[in-house]
Design an enzyme around this catalytic site. Structure first.
Site, PDB file in Angstrom:
ATOM      1  N   ASN A 147       2.291   4.365 -12.273  1.00 58.59           N
ATOM      2  CA  ASN A 147       3.618   4.122 -11.685  1.00 58.59           C
ATOM      3  C   ASN A 147       4.280   2.841 -12.191  1.00 58.59           C
ATOM      4  O   ASN A 147       5.495   2.772 -12.290  1.00 58.59           O
ATOM      5  CB  ASN A 147       3.578   4.195 -10.149  1.00 58.59           C
ATOM      6  CG  ASN A 147       2.754   3.105  -9.510  1.00 58.59           C
ATOM      7  OD1 ASN A 147       1.792   2.611 -10.108  1.00 58.59           O
ATOM      8  ND2 ASN A 147       3.117   2.723  -8.310  1.00 58.59           N
ATOM      9  N   GLU A 243      -6.882  -2.270  -5.444  1.00 59.92           N
ATOM     10  CA  GLU A 243      -5.486  -2.332  -4.988  1.00 59.92           C
ATOM     11  C   GLU A 243      -5.042  -0.884  -4.820  1.00 59.92           C
ATOM     12  O   GLU A 243      -4.779  -0.195  -5.804  1.00 59.92           O
ATOM     13  CB  GLU A 243      -4.615  -3.061  -6.030  1.00 59.92           C
ATOM     14  CG  GLU A 243      -5.070  -4.473  -6.367  1.00 59.92           C
ATOM     15  CD  GLU A 243      -4.897  -5.455  -5.224  1.00 59.92           C
ATOM     16  OE1 GLU A 243      -4.102  -5.176  -4.311  1.00 59.92           O
ATOM     17  OE2 GLU A 243      -5.583  -6.489  -5.226  1.00 59.92           O
ATOM     18  N   CYS A 277       3.586   1.788  -4.568  1.00 57.68           N
ATOM     19  CA  CYS A 277       2.590   1.646  -3.492  1.00 57.68           C
ATOM     20  C   CYS A 277       3.228   1.000  -2.270  1.00 57.68           C
ATOM     21  O   CYS A 277       2.770   1.194  -1.149  1.00 57.68           O
ATOM     22  CB  CYS A 277       1.421   0.810  -3.979  1.00 57.68           C
ATOM     23  SG  CYS A 277       1.925  -0.778  -4.668  1.00 57.68           S
TER      24      CYS A 277
HETATM   25  P1  NAD Z   1      -5.371   7.448  -9.476  1.00 64.00           P
HETATM   26  O1  NAD Z   1      -6.322   6.906  -8.505  1.00 64.00           O
HETATM   27  O2  NAD Z   1      -5.258   8.908  -9.619  1.00 64.00           O
HETATM   28  O3  NAD Z   1      -5.684   6.876 -10.948  1.00 64.00           O
HETATM   29  C1  NAD Z   1      -5.712   5.501 -11.232  1.00 64.00           C
HETATM   30  C2  NAD Z   1      -6.569   5.252 -12.468  1.00 64.00           C
HETATM   31  O4  NAD Z   1      -7.923   5.578 -12.158  1.00 64.00           O
HETATM   32  C3  NAD Z   1      -6.198   6.110 -13.669  1.00 64.00           C
HETATM   33  O5  NAD Z   1      -6.295   5.333 -14.822  1.00 64.00           O
HETATM   34  C4  NAD Z   1      -7.263   7.201 -13.646  1.00 64.00           C
HETATM   35  O6  NAD Z   1      -7.509   7.786 -14.898  1.00 64.00           O
HETATM   36  C5  NAD Z   1      -8.458   6.409 -13.178  1.00 64.00           C
HETATM   37  N1  NAD Z   1      -9.550   7.208 -12.592  1.00 64.00           N
HETATM   38  C6  NAD Z   1      -9.480   8.417 -11.990  1.00 64.00           C
HETATM   39  N2  NAD Z   1     -10.710   8.799 -11.564  1.00 64.00           N
HETATM   40  C7  NAD Z   1     -11.567   7.797 -11.886  1.00 64.00           C
HETATM   41  C8  NAD Z   1     -12.949   7.578 -11.688  1.00 64.00           C
HETATM   42  N3  NAD Z   1     -13.733   8.476 -11.062  1.00 64.00           N
HETATM   43  N4  NAD Z   1     -13.496   6.427 -12.130  1.00 64.00           N
HETATM   44  C9  NAD Z   1     -12.740   5.492 -12.731  1.00 64.00           C
HETATM   45  N5  NAD Z   1     -11.409   5.640 -12.961  1.00 64.00           N
HETATM   46  C10 NAD Z   1     -10.835   6.778 -12.535  1.00 64.00           C
HETATM   47  O7  NAD Z   1      -3.959   6.812  -9.111  1.00 64.00           O
HETATM   48  P2  NAD Z   1      -2.546   7.123  -9.768  1.00 64.00           P
HETATM   49  O8  NAD Z   1      -2.081   8.466  -9.338  1.00 64.00           O
HETATM   50  O9  NAD Z   1      -2.574   6.812 -11.216  1.00 64.00           O
HETATM   51  O10 NAD Z   1      -1.643   5.989  -9.080  1.00 64.00           O
HETATM   52  C11 NAD Z   1      -0.985   6.160  -7.870  1.00 64.00           C
HETATM   53  C12 NAD Z   1      -1.731   5.466  -6.754  1.00 64.00           C
HETATM   54  O11 NAD Z   1      -1.888   4.085  -7.054  1.00 64.00           O
HETATM   55  C13 NAD Z   1      -0.959   5.507  -5.440  1.00 64.00           C
HETATM   56  O12 NAD Z   1      -1.846   5.780  -4.382  1.00 64.00           O
HETATM   57  C14 NAD Z   1      -0.406   4.096  -5.316  1.00 64.00           C
HETATM   58  O13 NAD Z   1      -0.123   3.708  -3.991  1.00 64.00           O
HETATM   59  C15 NAD Z   1      -1.490   3.295  -5.936  1.00 64.00           C
HETATM   60  N6  NAD Z   1      -1.005   1.988  -6.387  1.00 64.00           N
HETATM   61  C16 NAD Z   1      -1.384   0.874  -5.696  1.00 64.00           C
HETATM   62  C17 NAD Z   1      -0.894  -0.363  -6.088  1.00 64.00           C
HETATM   63  C18 NAD Z   1      -1.276  -1.624  -5.351  1.00 64.00           C
HETATM   64  O14 NAD Z   1      -0.989  -2.695  -5.849  1.00 64.00           O
HETATM   65  N7  NAD Z   1      -1.890  -1.551  -4.189  1.00 64.00           N
HETATM   66  C19 NAD Z   1      -0.009  -0.460  -7.172  1.00 64.00           C
HETATM   67  C20 NAD Z   1       0.335   0.709  -7.840  1.00 64.00           C
HETATM   68  C21 NAD Z   1      -0.156   1.926  -7.447  1.00 64.00           C
END
Ligand code: NAD
Length: 509
Positions: A147, A243, A277
């Site tokens: 995002n 996060e 987020c």
């Molecule tokens: P996601 O959890 O699907 O993926 C995030 C990352 O993790 C990707 O690079 C993905 O390939 C990787 N990943 C997936 N499975 C994994 C595993 N088993 N082991 C290691 N890595 C793995 O999240 P998304 O859809 O890319 O992002 C959206 C989410 O992120 C939303 O829930 C949003 O709220 C959150 N977010 C939080 C913050 C914050 O600062 N708190 C900021 C931005 C986004």
């Protein structure tokens, strides 16, 4: 067509990058196989000692070269971010390129001061001195979401590097073009071999990185993935920063500054097509001002320009992929089926070609609806009318998440009072979202929104290991609490207990 793997064979598969506004293919990138993930970590390990031994000033020079490269290539980055995520160029600049540059400036100039040795005298052991030293961890894994595919990974990487670590980044599989632009930027800044590397791929590449010989994981993403990573890391007692997601409430008090609050609600809910987020995912407005407020929000939402990113002619782009589109459609459908009223939007915009969904305002919502309990991560603003601030606070805290909240009032004192009662990492008064973009302010979630901190002073401390060094000012032949134990020193210890007790009483009184 969604970003997907061409084959299921990890050794030969590719990521396909898709423009979510047009559904056109933008490029293909080979997935880094698990064996190469381990090799990258080994290279990072080999580079860690030398990089960690450099002065802050020396490391800062590289970060400032990186910032220079970003300045020179800002238009290229803005275009790639916009193409691959669908966000308007304005947001690619204001929420990606600009905060990344701010963060680089901040940590290049402030890291030495934040992490410098801290010396102190011990209250009881007067002859002793202590020092806290911050040392690099070694190799840090940064795993990031789609995002904010530029500012989030570069932020984590720059903090880790300034603290003296080497880094392996696993960016989102939905934004490999942006990741490759990050790789080119770092190459332009001339970092030494092995100090910064990228491995591309989906969750399995991320899992391989979690299982590799890294020293810490800095993860940003969903609660579901965060939990998996925490479980995998726990087996090796590997420290993690998580996060995670949010279901962020906005509280509108009776004295909220009207125009600002209306515009703030709309920006807070629909910036980045609601895929933040910290988006306003639930809005609680008190009854006396509700009718006028909701009507003004709806008017404002109807003025938003939805479409493919084109200069400053659109405000809202598409959702990033089909999965997000399906979640948003499902949440709206579920809410309507349970009695919610759609005051604006409510439908997919198939006529626009990509993954567009109309900015949607819902009322008559309740806590049986997904839109009030699960992260929607899309252009939907559910508004609940509440009797008073007490009910608003109760509802705001009625969630498993705790990332960001906002309170809108003309009285900052009231705002701070309410802020103290909200269960969230950050509470902003009369503003929305934006502090994630300010390098100086800490960012973290409570409850299921995560653990650990990014940004601010505390964020930098996540990337170091503390070491405590302790010494004598004037070493004596022996300490009185060493062998042999004697009645004389036992008695003196008892006297010391008395002194300590009285001293403690005096301090508190
Ligand atoms: P996601 O959890 O699907 O993926 C995030 C990352 O993790 C990707 O690079 C993905 O390939 C990787 N990943 C997936 N499975 C994994 C595993 N088993 N082991 C290691 N890595 C793995 O999240 P998304 O859809 O890319 O992002 C959206 C989410 O992120 C939303 O829930 C949003 O709220 C959150 N977010 C939080 C913050 C914050 O600062 N708190 C900021 C931005 C986004």
């Amino acid at each position: 067509m969604t970003a997907s793997l061409t084959t299921t064979d990890q050794e030969t598969s590719e990521i396909i990058s898709i423009n979510p506004a047009t559904l056109e293919e933008l490029g293909r990138f080979p997935i880094t196989p698990a064996s190469e993930v381990n090799a990258a970590v080994a290279r990072a390990r080999a580079a860690a000692r030398e990089w960690g031994a450099r002065s802050y000033r020396n490391r800062a020079r590289y970060i400032l070269k990186l910032r220079r490269a970003l300045y020179d290539r800002q238009n290229e980055i803005i275009n790639i971010v916009s193409d691959e995520t669908g966000k308007p160029p304005f947001e690619a600049l204001s929420t990606e390129v600009f905060p990344a540059a701010d963060l680089m400036s901040h940590y290049a100039t402030k890291s030495e001061k934040i992490l410098r040795d801290e010396r102190f005298t011990l209250a009881v052991f007067r002859n002793k001195r202590s020092m806290i030293v911050s040392e690099p961890l070694g190799v840090v894994a940064v795993i990031s979401p789609w995002n904010f595919p530029f500012s989030i990974p570069t932020g984590g990487v720059v903090m880790a590097l300034m603290a003296g670590n080497t880094v392996v980044l696993k960016p989102s599989e939905f934004t490999p073009m942006v990741a490759d632009a990050i790789r080119r930027l770092f190459a332009a800044a001339g970092f030494p071999e092995g100090v910064f590397q990228i491995v591309q791929g989906d969750g399995s590449t991320g899992a391989a990185l979690v299982d590799s010989a890294v020293d810490k994981i800095f993860f940003t993403g969903s609660v579901r993935t965060g939990r998996r990573i925490a479980e995998a890391a726990a087996k090796r007692l590997l420290p993690v920063v998580l996060e995670l997601g949010g279901k962020d409430p906005m509280i509108v008090c009776h004295d909220a500054p009207f125009e600002r609050t209306v515009k703030g609600a709309v920006w807070g809910a629909f910036a980045n097509c609601g895929q933040v987020c910290a988006s306003v995912e639930r809005l609680y407005v008190v009854e006396p001002v509700a009718e006028k407020f909701i009507s003004a929000v709806v008017d404002e939402v109807k003025r938003l320009r939805v479409g493919p990113p084109a200069g400053c002619e659109t405000d809202i782009g598409p959702l990033v992929n089909e999965n997000q589109l399906n979640i948003v459609s499902d949440h709206v459908r579920d809410a309507v089926a349970k009695g919610a009223r759609v005051l604006a939007g409510g439908r997919r915009r198939e006529d626009l070609g990509g993954y567009f969904f109309e900015p949607t305002v819902l009322t008559d919502v309740n806590n049986s609806m997904k839109v009030m309990t699960e992260e929607t991560f899309g252009p939907v603003l559910p508004i609940m009318v509440v009797k008073d601030e007490e009910e608003a606070i109760r509802e705001a805290n009625n969630t498993s998440y705790g990332l960001l909240a906002s309170v809108w009032t003309s009285d900052n004192e009231r705002g701070r009072r309410i802020a103290r009662r909200i269960e969230a990492g950050t509470v902003i008064i009369n503003d929305a979202l934006y502090t994630h973009g300010a390098a100086q302010t800490p960012w973290f979630g409570v409850k299921e929104s995560g653990t650990g901190v990014t940004h601010g002073r505390a964020g930098l401390f996540e990337f170091v290991r503390m070491k405590h060094v302790n010494w004598d000012l004037l070493p004596m032949k022996s300490n009185w609490w060493w062998f042999p134990y004697t009645d004389r020193w036992y008695g003196r210890f008892k006297t010391l207990m008395k002194v300590l007790y009285r001293w403690g009483l005096r301090k508190i009184a």
